[in-house]
Design an enzyme around this catalytic site. Structure first.
Site, PDB file in Angstrom:
ATOM      1  N   ASP A   1     -11.825 -10.551  -0.873  1.00 13.84           N
ATOM      2  CA  ASP A   1     -13.124 -10.724  -0.214  1.00 13.84           C
ATOM      3  C   ASP A   1     -14.060  -9.674  -0.798  1.00 13.84           C
ATOM      4  O   ASP A   1     -13.608  -8.635  -1.291  1.00 13.84           O
ATOM      5  CB  ASP A   1     -13.057 -10.694   1.323  1.00 13.84           C
ATOM      6  CG  ASP A   1     -12.446  -9.441   1.930  1.00 13.84           C
ATOM      7  OD1 ASP A   1     -12.319  -8.404   1.245  1.00 13.84           O
ATOM      8  OD2 ASP A   1     -12.087  -9.499   3.128  1.00 13.84           O
TER       9      ASP A   1
ATOM     10  N   GLU B   1      -5.779 -10.979  -1.509  1.00 16.74           N
ATOM     11  CA  GLU B   1      -6.624 -10.798  -0.309  1.00 16.74           C
ATOM     12  C   GLU B   1      -8.102 -10.692  -0.685  1.00 16.74           C
ATOM     13  O   GLU B   1      -8.818  -9.829  -0.168  1.00 16.74           O
ATOM     14  CB  GLU B   1      -6.217  -9.522   0.450  1.00 16.74           C
ATOM     15  CG  GLU B   1      -4.743  -9.423   0.785  1.00 16.74           C
ATOM     16  CD  GLU B   1      -4.379  -8.192   1.612  1.00 16.74           C
ATOM     17  OE1 GLU B   1      -5.290  -7.495   2.110  1.00 16.74           O
ATOM     18  OE2 GLU B   1      -3.169  -7.937   1.755  1.00 16.74           O
TER      19      GLU B   1
ATOM     20  N   HIS C   1     -10.044  -6.479  -2.323  1.00 19.63           N
ATOM     21  CA  HIS C   1     -11.108  -6.212  -1.345  1.00 19.63           C
ATOM     22  C   HIS C   1     -12.193  -5.423  -2.062  1.00 19.63           C
ATOM     23  O   HIS C   1     -12.104  -4.200  -2.196  1.00 19.63           O
ATOM     24  CB  HIS C   1     -10.567  -5.400  -0.166  1.00 19.63           C
ATOM     25  CG  HIS C   1      -9.568  -6.136   0.665  1.00 19.63           C
ATOM     26  ND1 HIS C   1      -9.911  -7.242   1.422  1.00 19.63           N
ATOM     27  CD2 HIS C   1      -8.249  -5.945   0.858  1.00 19.63           C
ATOM     28  CE1 HIS C   1      -8.835  -7.682   2.059  1.00 19.63           C
ATOM     29  NE2 HIS C   1      -7.807  -6.923   1.723  1.00 19.63           N
TER      30      HIS C   1
ATOM     31  N   GLU D   1       0.816  -1.228   0.000  1.00 18.42           N
ATOM     32  CA  GLU D   1       0.000   0.000   0.000  1.00 18.42           C
ATOM     33  C   GLU D   1       0.847   1.276   0.000  1.00 18.42           C
ATOM     34  O   GLU D   1       0.637   2.166   0.814  1.00 18.42           O
ATOM     35  CB  GLU D   1      -0.968  -0.013   1.191  1.00 18.42           C
ATOM     36  CG  GLU D   1      -1.869  -1.246   1.193  1.00 18.42           C
ATOM     37  CD  GLU D   1      -2.864  -1.295   2.353  1.00 18.42           C
ATOM     38  OE1 GLU D   1      -2.756  -0.454   3.271  1.00 18.42           O
ATOM     39  OE2 GLU D   1      -3.740  -2.162   2.331  1.00 18.42           O
TER      40      GLU D   1
ATOM     41  N   ASN E   1       2.026  -4.890  -3.317  1.00  9.95           N
ATOM     42  CA  ASN E   1       0.682  -5.336  -2.944  1.00  9.95           C
ATOM     43  C   ASN E   1      -0.164  -4.110  -2.597  1.00  9.95           C
ATOM     44  O   ASN E   1       0.304  -3.219  -1.881  1.00  9.95           O
ATOM     45  CB  ASN E   1       0.778  -6.263  -1.718  1.00  9.95           C
ATOM     46  CG  ASN E   1      -0.485  -7.054  -1.457  1.00  9.95           C
ATOM     47  OD1 ASN E   1      -1.019  -7.705  -2.370  1.00  9.95           O
ATOM     48  ND2 ASN E   1      -0.987  -7.022  -0.228  1.00  9.95           N
TER      49      ASN E   1
HETATM   50  C1  XIL Z   1      -6.157  -6.775   8.224  1.00  6.43           C
HETATM   51  C2  XIL Z   1      -6.502  -8.003   9.046  1.00  6.43           C
HETATM   52  O1  XIL Z   1      -7.425  -8.789   8.335  1.00  6.43           O
HETATM   53  C3  XIL Z   1      -7.095  -7.594  10.381  1.00  6.43           C
HETATM   54  O2  XIL Z   1      -7.267  -8.721  11.224  1.00  6.43           O
HETATM   55  C4  XIL Z   1      -6.187  -6.569  11.067  1.00  6.43           C
HETATM   56  O3  XIL Z   1      -6.804  -6.105  12.250  1.00  6.43           O
HETATM   57  C5  XIL Z   1      -5.876  -5.403  10.143  1.00  6.43           C
HETATM   58  O4  XIL Z   1      -5.329  -5.884   8.930  1.00  6.43           O
HETATM   59  N1  XIL Z   1      -4.872  -4.906   3.639  1.00  6.43           N
HETATM   60  C6  XIL Z   1      -3.849  -5.716   4.064  1.00  6.43           C
HETATM   61  C7  XIL Z   1      -4.073  -6.661   5.202  1.00  6.43           C
HETATM   62  O5  XIL Z   1      -2.785  -5.733   3.436  1.00  6.43           O
HETATM   63  O6  XIL Z   1      -2.905  -6.867   5.959  1.00  6.43           O
HETATM   64  C8  XIL Z   1      -5.203  -6.187   6.091  1.00  6.43           C
HETATM   65  O7  XIL Z   1      -5.451  -7.197   7.063  1.00  6.43           O
HETATM   66  C9  XIL Z   1      -6.425  -5.871   5.269  1.00  6.43           C
HETATM   67  C10 XIL Z   1      -6.145  -4.778   4.283  1.00  6.43           C
END
Ligand code: XIL
Length: 361
Positions: A278, A276, A247, A170, A211
């Site tokens: 979802d 990641e 996401h 990020e 990422n």
């Molecule tokens: C999130 C986790 O899912 C949570 O449990 C934690 O509290 C915060 O981080 N982007 C990312 C991940 O790269 O590491 C994040 O994970 C979600 C967003």
């Protein structure tokens, strides 16, 4: 990816699972799955794709069903939190690998590969670091050494055990300018190339990734990554992959040009990965929302299957039971492939059917 040895590894893994006696009950899938005994990982192996999940290590230790499904359905795991900086180095110079090592051992026992997440981020940093920078007791020169030591120590600790690492997480804003993090403020933009060089020196086998979120399609942010990748690779910096978090929210509209985005990174000789995934919705869930969600999962996977160099597809947890979404996005949830009782949602069926029916281009 060496597909033959990958397949051999996958079938060895299947044997391990059978020995473990993790026979699926129909209810573990929320109803009889099409093709009994078929799992996402078996289907993905035929496509030369790693199918992964983020793992909540507390759930892994306490919830048998979660543990069984993690092993059965996936051939790649990512630590949801326990490889982040605040977890591995809670005090300066004092490393705690217990939780991360337990996950790596679980993965090896079940024939799974491990994605590393993440070496450098602006969140979940230890307090000693953020406070030290804020009060001036850690100056820029020292911060650079702290970062170098952290990356080198962590990469060496897991050397040879992690196939893909999210080296920087990020680092761009939506408009394609570098995020004004403490890293940029104190070290300037060269911290990114440094991070990749240090990571590569400590574990030359691992594929090293950017990422980020909101980079599924072609937009100013994903283009900033593309332009940076071109420049870094021209300079010989070891950047190997583009990680797309994935996401999504069914309310936002599906991003355009996802496949074209993957193709342009492939055109540079780089891998890509969904890291990641979802897909959340405003609660309560209903049939129409779940159908839309299933279609969005399918479309992301479809783009990945259409591009050879898209090598892994990881969901950010597979059950709504342990999702980070309701805690983070007010009124939203139901973002995962299975519900809180581990029943398969339409999204699970969509992913399974896509893996079963599609052929890699
Ligand atoms: C999130 C986790 O899912 C949570 O449990 C934690 O509290 C915060 O981080 N982007 C990312 C991940 O790269 O590491 C994040 O994970 C979600 C967003």
């Amino acid at each position: 990816m060496a597909s033959r040895s990958f397949r051999r590894a996958a079938s060895a893994a299947t044997a391990v699972l059978i020995v473990l006696g993790a026979a699926p009950s129909a209810s573990a899938f929320g109803g009889p799955p099409a093709g009994h005994g078929t799992t996402l990982r078996k289907l993905a192996a035929r496509q030369d794709l790693r199918i992964g999940t983020a793992v909540d290590t507390a759930a892994l230790a306490s919830d048998d069903r979660y543990r069984t499904l993690t092993a059965r359905q996936f051939d790649s795991v990512t630590a949801e939190n326990v490889m982040k900086w605040e977890a591995v180095e809670p005090e300066r110079g004092v490393y705690d690998w217990a939780a991360a090592d337990a996950l790596v051992n679980f993965a090896q026992h079940n024939g799974q590969a491990v994605r590393g997440h993440t070496l450098l981020w602006h969140n979940q940093l230890p307090a000693w670091l953020t406070q030290g920078v804020a009060d001036g007791s850690i100056d820029a020169a020292e911060l650079r050494q702290v970062l170098r030591a952290h990356i080198t120590t962590q990469m060496k600790h897991f050397r040879g055990k992690i196939y893909q690492w999210d080296v920087v997480n990020e680092v761009f804003d939506e408009d394609g300018t570098l995020r004004k993090s403490l890293w940029l403020e104190k070290l300037g933009p060269s911290y990114i190339a440094d991070a990749f060089r240090w990571a590569h020196a400590a574990d030359p086998q691992a594929k090293l990734f950017f990422n980020d979120y909101n980079v599924e399609g072609i937009n100013p942010k994903s283009t900033a990554y593309y332009d940076l990748a071109v420049r870094l690779r021209r300079e010989g910096v070891p950047v190997h992959g583009f990680g797309i978090q994935g996401h999504l929210d069914i309310g936002y509209g599906f991003p355009s040009d996802v496949q074209a985005n993957l193709e342009r990174f492939a055109g540079l000789g780089m891998q890509s990965a969904f890291t990641e995934v979802d897909i959340r919705m405003t609660l309560p869930a209903d049939a129409a929302k779940l159908a839309r969600q299933a279609d969005d999962y399918r479309r992301l996977l479809d783009a990945c299957l259409n591009v050879r160099r898209c090598t892994s597809f990881t969901v950010w947890g597979f059950t709504d039971k342990y999702s980070w979404v309701p805690d983070t996005f007010d009124g939203q949830g139901a973002a995962n492939l299975m519900d809180e009782e581990y029943a398969a949602k339409p999204a699970f069926e969509a992913v399974r059917d896509e893996l079963a029916e599609r052929r890699r281009r």
